[in-house]
Design a protein around this motif. Sequence first.
Motif, PDB file in Angstrom:
ATOM      1  N   GLU A  81       0.808  -1.223   0.000  1.00 35.95           N
ATOM      2  CA  GLU A  81       0.000   0.000   0.000  1.00 35.95           C
ATOM      3  C   GLU A  81       0.840   1.272   0.000  1.00 35.95           C
ATOM      4  O   GLU A  81       0.283   2.374   0.062  1.00 35.95           O
ATOM      5  N   ALA A  82       2.160   1.138  -0.065  1.00 37.61           N
ATOM      6  CA  ALA A  82       3.021   2.317   0.013  1.00 37.61           C
ATOM      7  C   ALA A  82       2.666   3.398  -1.008  1.00 37.61           C
ATOM      8  O   ALA A  82       2.648   4.590  -0.652  1.00 37.61           O
ATOM      9  N   PRO A  83       2.363   3.074  -2.271  1.00 34.07           N
ATOM     10  CA  PRO A  83       2.020   4.152  -3.212  1.00 34.07           C
ATOM     11  C   PRO A  83       0.815   4.975  -2.763  1.00 34.07           C
ATOM     12  O   PRO A  83       0.856   6.214  -2.829  1.00 34.07           O
ATOM     13  N   ALA A  84      -0.237   4.316  -2.271  1.00 32.90           N
ATOM     14  CA  ALA A  84      -1.423   5.052  -1.821  1.00 32.90           C
ATOM     15  C   ALA A  84      -1.120   5.867  -0.570  1.00 32.90           C
ATOM     16  O   ALA A  84      -1.559   7.016  -0.441  1.00 32.90           O
ATOM     17  N   LEU A  85      -0.380   5.294   0.354  1.00 27.44           N
ATOM     18  CA  LEU A  85      -0.036   6.007   1.581  1.00 27.44           C
ATOM     19  C   LEU A  85       0.855   7.208   1.285  1.00 27.44           C
ATOM     20  O   LEU A  85       0.665   8.300   1.852  1.00 27.44           O
ATOM     21  N   ASN A  86       1.804   7.045   0.379  1.00 28.32           N
ATOM     22  CA  ASN A  86       2.696   8.145   0.036  1.00 28.32           C
ATOM     23  C   ASN A  86       1.965   9.255  -0.710  1.00 28.32           C
ATOM     24  O   ASN A  86       2.218  10.444  -0.461  1.00 28.32           O
ATOM     25  N   LEU A 100       7.895   3.999   2.844  1.00 27.74           N
ATOM     26  CA  LEU A 100       6.876   5.002   3.158  1.00 27.74           C
ATOM     27  C   LEU A 100       7.502   6.392   3.251  1.00 27.74           C
ATOM     28  O   LEU A 100       7.201   7.180   4.146  1.00 27.74           O
ATOM     29  N   ASP A 101       8.344   6.732   2.288  1.00 30.68           N
ATOM     30  CA  ASP A 101       9.106   7.975   2.376  1.00 30.68           C
ATOM     31  C   ASP A 101       8.297   9.222   2.073  1.00 30.68           C
ATOM     32  O   ASP A 101       8.796  10.338   2.231  1.00 30.68           O
ATOM     33  N   PRO A 156      14.564  10.032   7.360  1.00 30.17           N
ATOM     34  CA  PRO A 156      14.171  11.366   7.822  1.00 30.17           C
ATOM     35  C   PRO A 156      12.690  11.558   8.055  1.00 30.17           C
ATOM     36  O   PRO A 156      12.296  12.522   8.717  1.00 30.17           O
ATOM     37  N   HIS A 157      11.858  10.651   7.554  1.00 32.56           N
ATOM     38  CA  HIS A 157      10.408  10.786   7.740  1.00 32.56           C
ATOM     39  C   HIS A 157       9.900  10.021   8.962  1.00 32.56           C
ATOM     40  O   HIS A 157       8.696   9.983   9.201  1.00 32.56           O
ATOM     41  N   VAL A 158      10.800   9.435   9.728  1.00 31.80           N
ATOM     42  CA  VAL A 158      10.431   8.678  10.936  1.00 31.80           C
ATOM     43  C   VAL A 158      10.689   9.539  12.164  1.00 31.80           C
ATOM     44  O   VAL A 158      11.753  10.151  12.300  1.00 31.80           O
ATOM     45  N   ALA A 174      12.331  -4.064  15.123  1.00 27.94           N
ATOM     46  CA  ALA A 174      13.552  -4.581  14.503  1.00 27.94           C
ATOM     47  C   ALA A 174      13.325  -5.048  13.074  1.00 27.94           C
ATOM     48  O   ALA A 174      14.260  -5.039  12.260  1.00 27.94           O
ATOM     49  N   GLY A 175      12.095  -5.445  12.742  1.00 27.31           N
ATOM     50  CA  GLY A 175      11.837  -5.953  11.404  1.00 27.31           C
ATOM     51  C   GLY A 175      11.144  -4.978  10.469  1.00 27.31           C
ATOM     52  O   GLY A 175      10.750  -5.361   9.353  1.00 27.31           O
ATOM     53  N   LEU A 176      11.017  -3.714  10.854  1.00 35.62           N
ATOM     54  CA  LEU A 176      10.208  -2.771  10.085  1.00 35.62           C
ATOM     55  C   LEU A 176      10.995  -1.907   9.106  1.00 35.62           C
ATOM     56  O   LEU A 176      10.389  -1.166   8.321  1.00 35.62           O
ATOM     57  N   GLY A 177      12.312  -1.977   9.134  1.00 39.51           N
ATOM     58  CA  GLY A 177      13.115  -1.076   8.316  1.00 39.51           C
ATOM     59  C   GLY A 177      12.728  -1.009   6.853  1.00 39.51           C
ATOM     60  O   GLY A 177      12.479   0.083   6.318  1.00 39.51           O
TER      61      GLY A 177
END
Length: 298
Positions: A120-125, A150-151, A189-191, A141-144
Amino acid sequence: MRRADAHLHLFADGYPGRYGHSPAGGDELAVYQALRREHGIERALVVGYEGEPRFAGNNAHVARLAAAHDWIAAVAYVPAGGPARAGEIARRLSRDFVGVAAYLPDEAAAEAFTVWATREAPALNRAGAVVSLNATPTATAGLGPALAALDGCTVLFSHLGLPGERAGVPTRETAEAVLTPLARLARLPHVGVKVSGLYAVSRPAHAYPHHAARPFVDLLLDRFGPRRLYWGSDFSPSLDHVSFAQAADPIGLDGLSPGDRDAVLGGNLLRALDRQAAATGRQPSASTPQAGRLPSPS
């Protein structure tokens, strides 16, 4: 100073706190309206939660509130693996919500979220979504890879990254070890991280000003900087343990410049919400409530 609250909950029947009823002591929206007026809170990120059967329907409730009150920015609860219906997230972001909220207690939940968020990254972005995460260090730890995708979003980890309850003040080394997975994400930078839920780090939870939380706040300031930390009240669950005035004055910000402190206490969230508004064509931020009167629904 422009105040904004990056983490609160509003339940139709009140949050059933430790004593079986809402610690707000009344209608949660009305109580928060009064607190918002008193503390000059301009905007508030209301976090939807439907992770237990008793909270079913909270997304619909906060969506109705957001439609009636322009100071509310709502994020919709989503299961770790995302909504069941295809296209649901796009519909939610186009109508009622500025983003999503996920609760990730373990590796399995993180893996499910990674699959969904990557898809879903394109819609979220495109929506410039605010993504609120209650994630344990084990899950983080597994979310990187998912979060790197999700930039175009603002990703916020709630409650200092959930470092866990402490009877005493941990050392700097302990804080670094516990929050290593979160600190590694500072390269994105977006986190950012919410300075919220400090009571959950203390034992007992009512031990304000929560000295056990200080090493974690210090570490997050060092790794993320004050322009990527976001104050949140955790209304109304926090009121089981502290007053709102105490929740609004978290430990660890006393050494900041006035500008940096103001950024943590509201400016950062206001900028994130303005970015999201620009991405979707929503209305600009609400004005600060004036003392002595409650703001009217828009």
